[in-house]
Design an enzyme around this catalytic site. Sequence first.
Site, PDB file in Angstrom:
ATOM      1  N   GLU A   1    -115.175 -38.848 -52.960  1.00 41.31           N
ATOM      2  CA  GLU A   1    -114.209 -38.683 -54.046  1.00 41.31           C
ATOM      3  C   GLU A   1    -112.902 -38.052 -53.578  1.00 41.31           C
ATOM      4  OE1 GLU A   1    -118.167 -38.952 -56.185  1.00 41.31           O
ATOM      5  OE2 GLU A   1    -117.424 -37.981 -54.358  1.00 41.31           O
TER       6      GLU A   1
ATOM      7  N   HIS B   1    -124.218 -34.899 -65.638  1.00 40.30           N
ATOM      8  CA  HIS B   1    -123.658 -36.182 -66.060  1.00 40.30           C
ATOM      9  C   HIS B   1    -123.139 -36.119 -67.495  1.00 40.30           C
ATOM     10  CE1 HIS B   1    -126.326 -37.253 -62.718  1.00 40.30           C
ATOM     11  NE2 HIS B   1    -125.608 -38.337 -62.548  1.00 40.30           N
TER      12      HIS B   1
END
Length: 668
Positions: A407, A474
Amino acid sequence: MYFDRKNLPDNELVALYKKLLLPRLIEEKMLVLLRQGKISKWFSGIGQEAIAVGATAALEEDEWIMPLHRNLGVFTTRNMPLHKLFMQWQGNKDGYSKGRERSFHFGSREHCICGMISHLGPQLAIADGVALAYKLKEENKVSLAFTGEGGTSEGDFHEALNVAAVWDLPVIFIIENNGYGLSTPTHEQYRCENLVDRARGYGMEGVQIDGNNILTVYDTIKGVREYCIREQKPYLIECMTFRMRGHEEASGTKYVPQELFDEWAHKDPVSNYEHYLLAEEIIDNTTMDSIKELLKETIEEELKIAFNVSLVQADAATELKDIYAPKPEIKRSKYEVIYIDDVKENDIPDKRFVDAITEALYQSMEQYDNLVLMGQDIAEYGGAFKVTDGFVKTFGKARVRNTPICESVILGAGLGLSLEGYKSVVEMQFADFVSVGFNQIVNNLAKIHYRWGQSADVVVRMPTGAGVGAGPFHSQSNEAWFMHVPGLKIVYPSTPEDAKGLLIAAINDPNPVMYFEHKVLYRSIAGPVPETYYEIEIGKAKIVQEGKDITIITYGSGVHWAIEYANQHPYISIHILDLRTLLPLDYSAIKNAVAATGKVLLLHEDTLIGGIGGEISAWISEHCFELLDAPIQRCASLDTPVPFNQELEKKFLGKSRLHEYVENLMHY
């Protein structure tokens, strides 16, 4: 020291000498000025000049370089005006960063030099992005990034090499191995015998060279550049060298054994090259002295210009104005850009929230042939939520790019693409995962325009929020992490119409935009979405419904909580304001919403402490106190991680306490 001139003529050898000597003479002068208090800090590259000078001289002038603290030779070899460099180091408004940055933390688009941040690894990621742009344009160019041996311990180093290898990028990575990361010696930094050995682990070629030999560096970079362009591959070069001063002057050198100084003094890049030129009769002492005297005179003349400037006059309006890059006029492509209020369509079809996002991306890809999408599994698979399903068939894998799980470097690559005029949209598979790319966003993307006028044309898509039983990693609502960072824009749509218009606006905007899209809304809501390519202005809130009893100010899923509650309690007249944009906030709309009822409830899915509601509450108290008829209430989620069990999750969410807060306001 053995010098191999290859086929270089005498005049080029002398030209390299001048380039090598200039940063040494500048540094010697800077050390004097530092002692005199005329500059505040200095990172010395004395002893390592051959690397920066040789590498820069070997590249074309329009190839981007990502330097670090000790690469003065990059700036001087690119012929940047000395007086302006001196102004930069004095913190003068006429320097390259208008007094906003120190020493070498600045860049220049004109000279294809990208300013660093103090974190060492991010420069490598930007080089990946620039090299990707060259590859997409099919230009015969390379990008080049410097790091130190200490920087090779950072995650960005490993991510950048991996991405460059996987994507076959024409980028050169240079390690300046000077033996110490500040005071920490190499044997406490890594255990491999040579850092260049890491190249093989990433599937690329590498070489270790004498970094103090200007001809070796120059010839090596020349050859490696040709290789990278011909093979479309990256390359790692470890340059062995030594710094003869401290990490910066205040740190001193007591931690370095004297014998090391004695050893490397004999390997000085400037004096050894001078001996070579004299021995080969390429130059004589008289000419050499004349060159030195002329360069010293030039330095003094340029310093006079730099010192003959007015002091910085701080102006808050100017500082705030330069946080964001101005939005340029959009060059017309397939679509003409219009705002939602100007849409003239009949029979507007209903679309799901997720489909509106897909449509915005698709039309933007058609609008901009320089727009690149990047993210994990977004190509053939279509992304974790199938937002880009089918895109790769239409736009190809060059522009719809699966990424390794890197990322940080992918976000940095987005910035690198910006340097070459590209736009990018980076998908975080889940908003939670942005934490490993946090540095690139808050220190690199957000600050770069304020620092030296370079825009970061990057949108970060953030699938966010709870309600799907996905647990602590999440389901987070992390928009407040970024509210404190000047230079970012944050949008958070709640309807399909807004989802499309705000995403198009974000892509059109030259600034970094964090685009939050709630996962629960993807397929649970639908609404009218015009087929037209339209924008919704960033920074403008929307009145969802008008009321006179209480005001709910909210965004994202909170909008639907508020609407549902209002529908279930029709006897309460609720005024609902959807913020839509969190940074910058629409303070005018907030004030009007407060005035509508005098009783305000701030509602958001994020946890209470440090949430956006606290900032808005403070602003209302400071600017709208006379409009209030009751204390401001904040309804938010519990100050715990997001639990997995769905009953626990329901109790966690602020929605479960909404009635309690409304009742408190109504009965105040």
